[in-house]
Write a protein that holds these residues in place. Structure first.
Motif, short mmCIF file in Angstrom:
data_model
loop_
_atom_site.label_atom_id
_atom_site.label_comp_id
_atom_site.label_asym_id
_atom_site.label_seq_id
_atom_site.Cartn_x
_atom_site.Cartn_y
_atom_site.Cartn_z
N GLN A 101 106.57 126.07 10.13
CA GLN A 101 107.10 126.79 11.46
C GLN A 101 106.14 126.55 12.61
O GLN A 101 105.10 126.46 12.46
CB GLN A 101 106.94 128.54 11.37
N ALA A 102 106.98 126.39 13.69
CA ALA A 102 106.36 126.07 15.02
C ALA A 102 105.79 127.29 15.42
O ALA A 102 106.10 128.48 15.27
CB ALA A 102 106.99 125.19 15.88
N PRO A 103 104.75 127.43 16.33
CA PRO A 103 104.30 128.49 16.92
C PRO A 103 105.20 129.11 17.72
O PRO A 103 106.23 128.47 18.37
CB PRO A 103 102.88 128.24 17.79
N ARG A 155 89.74 129.47 32.20
CA ARG A 155 90.67 129.29 30.90
C ARG A 155 91.27 130.46 30.78
O ARG A 155 90.41 131.65 30.45
CB ARG A 155 89.99 128.87 29.81
N ASP A 195 92.20 132.19 27.94
CA ASP A 195 92.30 132.76 26.74
C ASP A 195 90.66 132.86 26.44
O ASP A 195 90.23 133.59 25.51
CB ASP A 195 92.80 132.00 25.62
N GLN A 196 89.87 132.50 27.36
CA GLN A 196 88.54 132.59 27.27
C GLN A 196 87.71 133.38 28.53
O GLN A 196 86.86 134.08 28.13
CB GLN A 196 87.79 131.11 27.17
N ASP A 197 88.10 132.63 29.65
CA ASP A 197 87.29 133.43 30.81
C ASP A 197 88.05 134.59 31.54
O ASP A 197 89.19 134.63 31.39
CB ASP A 197 86.94 132.31 31.71
N MET A 209 90.98 142.40 23.30
CA MET A 209 89.86 141.63 23.76
C MET A 209 90.21 140.99 25.04
O MET A 209 89.11 140.32 25.80
CB MET A 209 89.63 140.25 22.82
N PHE A 233 97.65 132.11 26.56
CA PHE A 233 97.43 130.80 26.12
C PHE A 233 97.27 130.84 24.56
O PHE A 233 96.04 131.08 24.26
CB PHE A 233 96.67 130.16 26.83
N HIS A 234 98.20 130.62 23.59
CA HIS A 234 97.76 130.59 22.27
C HIS A 234 97.17 129.25 21.83
O HIS A 234 96.23 128.82 21.80
CB HIS A 234 99.08 130.98 21.51
N LYS A 235 98.39 128.50 21.71
CA LYS A 235 97.78 126.90 21.32
C LYS A 235 98.43 126.10 22.53
O LYS A 235 98.09 124.99 22.58
CB LYS A 235 98.27 126.49 20.19
#
Lengths: 255, 364
Positions: free
Chosen positions: B10-12, B101, B103-105, B143, B332-334
């Motif tokens: 399965q694709a994301p 980013r 998903d990080q910042d 998070m 943003f997952h992948k």
């Protein structure tokens, strides 16, 4: 020459997309008279840290210690408080027997428990120590670089990882590289895809390279800073006198 | 043991929404969709059977305006009364934090409706002390938190408690500073521009980069405007067109040569081979008003008889933007794709395809 290799690797890590890196020192107790040296400060190795690609922040470099334990007496080092161990940001332990795995998960004061990926596991994982480790905030670490190097190790990596997943259900997993050369590094999203192969779900796999690592770093910080709790209790009939009762362990760390 | 294998096939999670309409219909929503998607980083126009820049596009491409890069701008400066009066209330002001980013910042964005959106991680949220809600794509332990501040709210004036609290949080408690991409659109009287508002050393004006190329011997799928699903042997479906367009814009070879290991993708059947196709790519911080102008000009392209049956306009959003359409949260997952694609036919029917990645809501 370690510094040259390291600096080349740092440039590569930011290009690939990592924002924090831990430099590992491995200590194997099989050899006699192993002394744990003070960690080399990152500022000595890298006078100027490169900026992570795609952001405007600099790379964060941490120090980490891995203890390879094959005998219960090796763990005594962790209990003593006056060694250089306290100076490392993250402490990991690599248990070689089932008893040591149990001790590492339940009583030892570490942040990571490494799972052997290069050979067939000599013991099976059982639920009680794994669940205790999850409660204590300890993470299990899987390496992916051996899988890149050799196809036999690839088989062991996947089979050991899947057997761990069946017990821990994908919680508290960190996937890291043990890269000694820049070519052995893979990008963070590729490593998250590798997590899918181990049986993690999409969200868990991404967490294994992002939020779980942040939690491990925080666990290391609390381990370094908190030693115990002291509270005072006033005795009812003697008003001036105060009694100190040292409390036992620090509270559960919550990531 | 089969669960990981099943997951690999399965694709994301991703979403593609297809809509059909007519550009001159009174209730057509094409302009509304373009306006709702505030932050666009790339616009590509593909016109089959065309060798060079058409007349209708010349003026639109030349008139793309400017956008500004401001380095090290503290977020509390966007709360200044002067800034709000001059730019936010008059016209549409767009601002997006650059080089962060999602998903990080921490990220910040100012929508043209006057809402300031801050997407912050857990530590920053706890230090900042402003009211927000956890991100929808954060899992059991949040998070990521999203804080929305309405700058045009009547309660939000310098004497109010709300303003004081927000200013204190962003100025003293936890100062947040980003590199911003800014753009301002004002139809009507000229006021002061962004260039004059910020100090000279901080701000830099840039023009969107435009490139043209001509593709030769391109296989194009045959489409019929009223058949979204496609009819076997007669026309292709929207999904097939979407994949083909992605392959063409990424310069993937459509030959499926046996010696090539990179791609085995073929143009969907039925297809025709066109001698030449014109591809125009505009990269930069492009505001929706300019895209609407471009769309209008492309509709005028078919006012004269042309060989082409259809043309496409593809707009990509920023992968690290905190919002996709209106105020829908974008994660943003992948992959952080949030893009839309117009296919405009000769009779001015259009297909609109909106595509989103894993951590995204359905577009309106």
């Amino acid at each position: 020459d370690t510094s040259l290799v390291s600096s080349y690797s740092e440039e590569f890590t930011v290009k690939v997309g990592y924002s924090a890196v831990a430099l590992n020192h491995i200590v194997d107790f099989k050899e006699k008279k192993q002394e744990i040296a003070k960690p080399v400060s990152p500022s000595e190795l890298f006078p100027s840290l490169p900026i992570v690609q795609g952001t405007s922040k600099r790379l964060k470099v941490l120090t980490r210690l891995t203890l390879v334990v094959s005998d219960p007496s090796h763990c005594n080092l962790l209990r003593s408080t006056s060694t250089n161990i306290r100076l490392y940001d993250i402490i990991a332990v690599f248990p070689k027997t089932e008893k040591l795995f149990h001790i590492a998960c339940t009583t030892l004061d570490v942040d990571l428990v490494c799972i052997n990926v290069t050979e067939k596991l000599p013991f099976y994982f059982r639920r009680p120590p794994v669940n205790m480790a999850i409660d204590r905030g300890i993470y299990f670490e899987l390496l992916y670089t051996p899988a890149i190097k050799d196809s036999t190790m690839r088989r062991y990596t996947i089979s050991n990882a899947i057997s761990l997943m069946q017990i821990c259900k994908g919680k508290n997993i960190v996937i890291s590289s043990a890269a000694e050369r820049p070519l052995e590094l893979r990008g963070p999203y590729d490593v998250a895809n590798l997590g899918l192969l181990f049986g993690l779900s999409e969200g868990e796999a991404k967490a294994a390279v992002s939020t779980n690592c942040r939690a491990t770093i925080l666990h290391g910080e609390t381990r370094k800073s908190a030693c115990g709790v002291v509270y005072t209790v006033k005795k009812l009939h003697k008003i001036e006198e105060e009694e100190t009762v040292p409390a036992c362990k620090k509270a559960k760390t919550q990531a | 043991m089969s669960a990981p294998l099943r997951r690999l096939q399965q694709a994301p999670r991703h979403l593609l929404v297809c809509e059909k309409g007519h550009a001159r219909h009174a209730r057509s929503r094409h302009e509304a969709h373009v306006r709702d998607h505030a932050y666009n980083c790339r616009v590509s126009v593909l016109i089959p059977e065309c060798g060079m820049l058409p007349q209708v596009l010349k003026s639109a491409v030349a008139d793309l305006g400017e956008y500004y890069v401001v380095r090290g701008l503290p977020v509390h400066q966007l709360l200044d009364l002067e800034f709000i009066e001059c730019f936010v209330r008059k016209g549409s002001c767009y601002a997006l934090a650059y080089n962060t980013r999602i998903d990080q910042d921490n990220t910040a964005a100012l929508l043209p409706t006057g809402k300031l959106i801050l997407s912050v991680d857990k530590d920053t949220y706890e230090e900042l002390g402003l009211q927000g809600h956890p991100s929808r794509y954060s899992g059991k332990k949040p998070m990521r938190y999203i804080i929305t501040i309405d700058l045009t709210d009547s309660n939000f004036h310098p004497d109010g408690k709300k303003h004081k609290r927000v200013l204190w949080a962003l100025k003293e408690k936890k100062p947040l500073e980003f590199d911003f991409l800014l753009a301002w659109y004002n139809s009507g009287a000229e006021g002061s521009t962004l260039m004059s508002y910020f100090p000279k050393n901080q701000i830099q004006a840039l023009k969107p980069k435009v490139t043209f190329s001509t593709l030769r011997d391109l296989q194009c799928p045959v489409l019929q405007s009223n058949e979204l699903e496609g009819k076997p042997e007669e026309s292709c479906s929207t999904e097939e067109l979407f994949e083909w367009l992605g392959a063409v814009l990424n310069q993937v070879n459509l030959d499926n040569v046996s010696s090539s290991f990179l791609s085995t993708y073929c143009c969907p059947q039925p297809n025709t081979v066109v001698d030449q196709a014109f591809l125009c790519t505009i990269t930069g911080f492009i505001i929706p008003e300019k895209i609407i102008q471009l769309l209008e000009q492309l509709c005028c392209y078919f006012s004269e008889p042309k060989l082409a049956q259809w043309l496409t306009l593809t707009v990509h959003g920023f992968a690290d933007s905190p919002v996709s359409w209106r105020e829908n949260e974008h994660g943003f997952h992948k992959g952080g794709e949030n893009l839309y694609n117009f296919v405009i036919f000769r009779n001015l029917d259009y297909w609109l395809q909106m595509a989103l990645g894993t951590n995204d809501d359905c577009p309106p």
